[in-house]
Design a protein around this motif. Structure first.
Motif, PDB file in Angstrom:
ATOM      1  N   LEU B 381     -14.648 -24.182 -26.624  1.00 16.64           N
ATOM      2  CA  LEU B 381     -13.648 -23.465 -26.003  1.00 16.64           C
ATOM      3  C   LEU B 381     -13.138 -23.263 -27.642  1.00 16.64           C
ATOM      4  N   LEU B 382     -12.943 -24.283 -28.920  1.00 17.90           N
ATOM      5  CA  LEU B 382     -12.192 -23.190 -30.144  1.00 17.90           C
ATOM      6  C   LEU B 382     -12.956 -22.011 -30.276  1.00 17.90           C
ATOM      7  N   ASN B 383     -14.264 -21.906 -30.487  1.00 22.62           N
ATOM      8  CA  ASN B 383     -14.409 -21.098 -30.921  1.00 22.62           C
ATOM      9  C   ASN B 383     -13.997 -19.834 -30.048  1.00 22.62           C
ATOM     10  N   LEU B 384     -14.261 -19.803 -28.695  1.00 24.62           N
ATOM     11  CA  LEU B 384     -14.017 -18.691 -27.306  1.00 24.62           C
ATOM     12  C   LEU B 384     -12.671 -18.205 -27.958  1.00 24.62           C
ATOM     13  N   LEU B 385     -12.140 -18.972 -27.824  1.00 27.89           N
ATOM     14  CA  LEU B 385     -10.663 -18.856 -27.780  1.00 27.89           C
ATOM     15  C   LEU B 385      -9.784 -17.759 -29.199  1.00 27.89           C
ATOM     16  N   SER B 386     -10.872 -18.638 -30.324  1.00 25.80           N
ATOM     17  CA  SER B 386     -10.188 -18.350 -31.197  1.00 25.80           C
ATOM     18  C   SER B 386     -11.051 -16.437 -31.801  1.00 25.80           C
ATOM     19  N   ALA B 387     -12.337 -16.594 -31.474  1.00 25.46           N
ATOM     20  CA  ALA B 387     -13.472 -15.177 -31.654  1.00 25.46           C
ATOM     21  C   ALA B 387     -13.465 -14.648 -30.305  1.00 25.46           C
ATOM     22  N   GLY B 388     -13.032 -14.367 -29.296  1.00 26.49           N
ATOM     23  CA  GLY B 388     -13.173 -14.118 -28.056  1.00 26.49           C
ATOM     24  C   GLY B 388     -12.748 -12.841 -28.343  1.00 26.49           C
ATOM     25  N   LEU B 389     -11.883 -12.701 -28.102  1.00 27.84           N
ATOM     26  CA  LEU B 389     -11.729 -11.338 -28.236  1.00 27.84           C
ATOM     27  C   LEU B 389     -11.195 -10.582 -29.709  1.00 27.84           C
TER      28      LEU B 389
END
Lengths: 423, 409
Positions: B381-389
């Motif tokens: 989740l943290l990965n998606l939030l931080s690298a998603g953009l």
């Protein structure tokens, strides 16, 4: 110089917008952290109207009694008083019921003031205490303290008004001379109306620091209510006797204070008991969580700013090289980078302050069940906004400088030709 | 990849570790409080009633209220005979700091020990490790002789290694017969912990153990029926048993409020809201931070992405590649964070679990599979939030622009 920096900021506006946004968010978060911590610690350290240092609670218990032993509780309490006063460490002793600020339980009563039955309220804490109570808890009393053993003082009381001359939730009608109360203690027997004469006033009392101050009414403990087991027995000890008092007292007094059928059960520091009580209400937990979350946010903010500026300064190495090649001194280049950062922060802080002042809505915090939201209750006014701004700005300025200073220095150390070559 | 920019990698890992540590500390604490392990191995099918409120309406806006933990009279009359629960028990609170005067009969060497007052059925609910003797039975409980079970350390201190079972001790100068000695129980266990367990009817918390979780609604309905019965028998007074709550709700903070079902549900709602808010803060703030890093990292690699695309990499290949690379940082950070959260829980157990210093924490709770699943989920989740953009941006860059480094980031 300043104009020049503005020009640079404008030219780099694409990256600077991100940076400004980040600054504004961080500024707002820090602002609320400061605001909350300040309110919380202010209430924690504010004067509570009493002093628990050197105060101990003495717990007496009752042995199982065989047959029909006649007990004169009042006489036994007098024996107790006489013996305990002989102990060299003891300064004063007080008996009371549901009145000490370190035990759960309060007793509220309905009352009206100066015979005006139109003003009928029930937000007053009623406390039955012996005369020594005010000495033990160092409560400042203006006026006379009743003699609890004197029958003629039976209806004399001491009241504690709140800030702004309020008593209960009513503005005080000076002078308050009489308070009619409904004695509802023995709920089975119904309510008995009593008329009390106000003999003195004392400072407002905050029972536990997270709770609002409530007005109190101190009345003399009645003889028939004296009971070594059920009363709270509080003692103030001499400062020099404080060290290791509890164990020493139990050891020395166990035999003397075995007043059949009562015996000495335990001696505990009042401060310790109060801490336990606030722990029970979850307030200590809440304070610790607040510290932890604030530290977490601060570390994150620090890392974030450090990372952002590191990149920014590093990617501007060629610019720095160019400046050095054109004859700028290293010091001047560094100074310029710092000043530029400060300008950015200042712009962001103005925007963030406007946001914060409009967003500070206690309703949101109340919805989350967070205590300490009602600032006015602790007498905190608008001056806090200045404190918030000062601390937030100072802190952000400090870590921004740290984040810029090192990479700027490193970039300025490199030979101009080398950085230009990188292009 | 990580070595490309050591400084930023270290900062990202540290940021992730910190976030995971905070979140996992909360989750580990929750796990320790809720997992069913011995002696509280029936937590998952236990309902708790810790508070009763008796009220009488005085007028429109005010009540006469008597409230507190469940009283023995009310328990005997309205709760002890519920049909569905397998076990029903009432026990006093246990406060390790609230001590009683204890001595061996005939000796004048006085000790101070904490106690818990329990009934016979208490011993069915928890699995204690008896070193010697037995718990007291229902007949013992009903008899005039007071019985006690001692913890191992207290028995040792009182009897100096001699056999304790069968001897008599005095608690507050009253005789009690020792029927058993159990291994010490950690104060992590709110209801099983104790020092001296005394057989007597007490006020306190009521535990209703169901045969199966599915019986919960039936039991709650029976409790509501008992309240109605009180209302009929005690006009104009009426009664409210707070809860009955399951293990999870019973362990929430601030659960001592609410004078009726509506108020109590509201307290739970607020508490849940607060938890969500807390998790959001713990996730979003570091994610914002980390996304700044990953954006700059991608910016540096624009040309590399351009080359890949030029050679035919598809959009989603780039997207997955960036996310995957970032996930490695997240997982390293997550692992470090999890270790630190264990350290935090052990180190701060006084505050986080409300236990006393000498107590140990059951280690099984640390290694439960749920924890590893959650830590992985939080990392993703943290990965998606931080690298998603940044991944999305990278995958959308046009080849020419990225090869030119004329980026739009």
């Amino acid at each position: 110089m300043i104009q020049h920096i503005f020009k640079i900021i404008w030219n780099e506006r694409k990256t600077n917008v991100w940076l400004l946004l980040e600054y504004i968010i961080i500024f707002c978060i820090l602002w609320f952290c400061t605001d909350y911590l300040y309110t919380m610690l202010h209430s924690y350290f504010s004067h509570k109207g009493y002093d628990l240092k050197y105060v101990y609670d003495i717990q007496m218990q009752k042995k199982p009694i065989s047959g029909d032993m006649e007990i004169d509780d009042y006489a036994l309490a007098m024996t107790f008083l006489e013996r305990i006063n002989r102990h060299p460490g003891i300064e004063t002793v007080a008996f009371s019921t549901v009145s000490v600020p370190y035990q759960p339980g309060t007793w509220t009563t309905r009352y009206y003031i100066n015979g005006q039955d139109s003003i009928f309220m029930n937000d007053i804490q009623r406390k039955r205490v012996s005369s020594g109570y005010f000495d033990v808890f160092r409560i400042n009393v203006e006026g006379d303290i009743f003699d609890w053993q004197d029958y003629t003082d039976r209806e004399k009381i001491i009241i504690t008004p709140l800030r702004g001359d309020r008593f209960g939730n009513h503005t005080m009608l000076f002078p308050i001379s009489e308070i009619h109360s409904l004695d509802n203690r023995h709920w089975q027997s119904g309510e008995i109306e009593r008329v009390h004469q106000v003999a003195g006033t004392a400072d407002r009392i905050i029972r536990l620091f997270h709770q609002p101050a409530m007005s109190s009414l101190f009345e003399p403990l009645q003889r028939e209510d004296v009971n070594l087991q059920s009363n709270n027995i509080s003692v103030r000890v001499k400062p020099e006797a404080d060290k290791g008092f509890a164990e020493r007292f139990v050891r020395e007094m166990r035999e003397q204070l075995t007043i059949e059928p009562y015996f000495l059960s335990s001696v505990t520091s009042a401060q310790h008991l109060q801490t336990q009580l606030t722990t029970f209400y979850g307030i200590r937990n809440h304070m610790n969580s607040t510290y932890a979350i604030t530290s977490f946010l601060i570390v994150n903010i620090f890392l974030g700013i450090l990372g952002a500026f590191w990149f920014r300064t590093q990617s501007r190495r060629s610019e720095i090289g160019l400046r050095l090649a054109l004859g700028s001194s290293r010091r001047k280049v560094q100074g310029m980078m710092l000043l530029e950062t400060m300008m950015l922060l200042s712009i962001a802080s103005v925007a963030a302050t406007i946001i914060c002042l409009h967003l500070s809505n206690p309703e949101i915090l109340r919805m989350l069940g967070i205590p300490f939201v009602d600032k006015a209750r602790w007498g905190i006014g608008n001056e806090q906004n200045f404190i918030n701004f000062g601390i937030t700005f100072g802190f952000l300025a400090l870590i921004s400088m740290l984040a810029v200073w090192h990479p700027a220095r490193q970039a300025a150390k490199i030979m101009p030709a080398e950085t230009l070559h990188e292009e | 990849m990580l070595k490309q920019n050591k400084f930023i990698s270290i900062i990202s890992i540290a940021g992730t570790a910190l976030a995971i540590m905070m979140i996992m500390t909360l989750i580990v604490v929750n796990e320790v409080k809720n997992i069913s392990i011995a002696p509280e191995d029936k937590r998952d099918r236990t309902l708790y009633i810790t508070f009763q409120v008796e009220r009488e309406r005085v007028n429109e806006s005010s009540f006469n209220t008597r409230s507190g933990d469940v009283s023995p009279n009310i328990f005997n009359k309205y709760l002890s005979d519920l049909k569905t629960p397998e076990y029903i028990s009432i026990m006093s609170d246990f406060n390790p700091e609230f001590k009683q005067t204890v001595n061996v009969e005939g000796e004048s060497n006085y000790f101070q020990f904490p106690r818990r007052i329990v009934d016979a059925s208490y011993w069915n609910i928890f699995s204690f490790d008896f070193i010697d003797g037995n718990p007291f039975s229902e007949e013992d409980f009903q008899s005039d002789v007071r019985n006690v079970v001692l913890s191992e350390s207290i028995a040792r201190e009182l009897f100096k290694g001699e056999k304790a079972v069968g001897r008599t001790i005095q608690i507050n100068f009253e005789n009690h017969r020792v029927t058993g000695v159990v291994k010490d129980v950690s104060t992590v266990f709110k209801y099983a912990s104790g020092g001296i367990w005394v057989s007597r009817r007490s006020h306190g918390a009521v535990l209703l153990v169901a045969r199966d979780k599915q019986d919960f609604p039936t039991i709650i309905a029976e409790v509501r029926e008992a309240e109605r019965r009180y209302g009929i028998e005690n006009e104009p007074w009426f009664l409210y048993f707070r809860g009955p709550e399951n293990q999870k709700v019973n362990n929430m903070d601030n659960m001592w409020r609410g004078n009726n079902e509506e108020e109590f549900r509201n307290v739970i709602k607020i508490e849940n809201r607060r938890r969500i808010f807390l998790f959001a803060v713990l996730l979003i703030i570091p994610a914002l931070n980390l996304s700044g890093f990953s954006l700059s990292r991608i910016k540096k690699r624009t040309s590399e992405i351009g080359v890949r695309k030029a050679f035919g990499a598809k959009k989603h290949t780039i997207l997955i590649q960036v996310l995957y690379e970032n996930l490695i940082t997240s997982l390293i950070g997550g692992f470090i964070g999890l270790i630190f959260s264990y350290i935090a829980v052990v180190w701060l157990k006084n505050w986080l679990l409300g236990v006393t210093d000498s107590s140990t924490i059951p280690l099984n709770a640390f290694l439960s599979p749920a924890i590893f699943v959650i830590v992985f989920a939080v990392c993703v989740l943290l990965n998606l939030l931080s690298a998603g953009l940044s991944a999305l941006k990278a995958s959308r860059m046009s080849i020419v622009n990225s090869l030119n480094k004329n980026d739009q980031l």
